[in-house]
Design a protein around this motif. Structure first.
Motif, mmCIF file in Angstrom:
data_model
loop_
_atom_site.group_PDB
_atom_site.id
_atom_site.type_symbol
_atom_site.label_atom_id
_atom_site.label_comp_id
_atom_site.label_asym_id
_atom_site.label_seq_id
_atom_site.Cartn_x
_atom_site.Cartn_y
_atom_site.Cartn_z
ATOM 1 N N LEU A 1 44.316 46.484 47.355
ATOM 2 C CA LEU A 1 43.518 46.294 46.143
ATOM 3 C C LEU A 1 43.530 44.804 45.821
ATOM 4 C CD1 LEU A 1 41.982 47.644 43.747
ATOM 5 C CD2 LEU A 1 44.157 47.569 42.520
ATOM 6 N N ARG B 1 41.893 41.564 43.445
ATOM 7 C CA ARG B 1 41.129 41.067 42.301
ATOM 8 C C ARG B 1 40.419 39.807 42.765
ATOM 9 N NH1 ARG B 1 41.850 36.876 39.052
ATOM 10 N NH2 ARG B 1 44.010 36.611 39.677
ATOM 11 N N TYR C 1 37.252 44.946 41.124
ATOM 12 C CA TYR C 1 38.243 44.841 42.184
ATOM 13 C C TYR C 1 37.573 45.232 43.493
ATOM 14 C CZ TYR C 1 41.659 44.847 38.398
ATOM 15 O OH TYR C 1 42.372 44.544 37.265
#
Length: 123
Positions: A20, A22, A106
């Protein structure tokens, strides 16, 4: 556990070899000076961002055994990922899936789509 702005991402579980990320802002530069200019991001379909969570890694297939004394979680083993939380990742957008979570964007990226990592460690 009470969800706060500081721990809200801790409840997310990333699966397998995925990460994941950002995304960083186009003109955001790291302390060491690494950044992708906006033109490169648009032309090359490459993005950069910070690793927020990682999956356990690549599952290693286990031979079927009848060992009832083993706990189920002991039977699954993983090869860990190179990416670690906090790394700056440069990755291919073609392999990424964009998601929105609590109003923020994201990317979920398989490790195979990550081209390079920058890790802030003491040398």
């Amino acid at each position: 556990m009470h969800i706060t702005p500081d721990n809200r991402l801790k409840k997310l579980i990333v699966i397998g070899d995925r990460v994941l990320i950002r995304p960083s802002r186009p003109n955001e530069k790291t302390e060491s000076g690494l950044y992708l200019p906006p033109g490169v991001q648009e032309r090359e379909k490459v993005q950069q961002g910070y690793v927020i969570r990682t999956g356990p890694g690549y599952a290693i297939p286990t031979p079927p055994e009848d060992e009832s004394w083993k706990q189920p979680e002991e039977q699954v083993k993983y090869i860990p990922l190179q990416a670690k939380e906090g790394d700056l990742a440069i990755f291919l957008l073609s392999g990424a899936t964009e998601v929105m979570y609590e109003g923020e964007k994201y990317f979920i990226v398989p490790q195979s789509a990550i081209l390079m990592l920058e890790r802030e460690e003491e040398l």
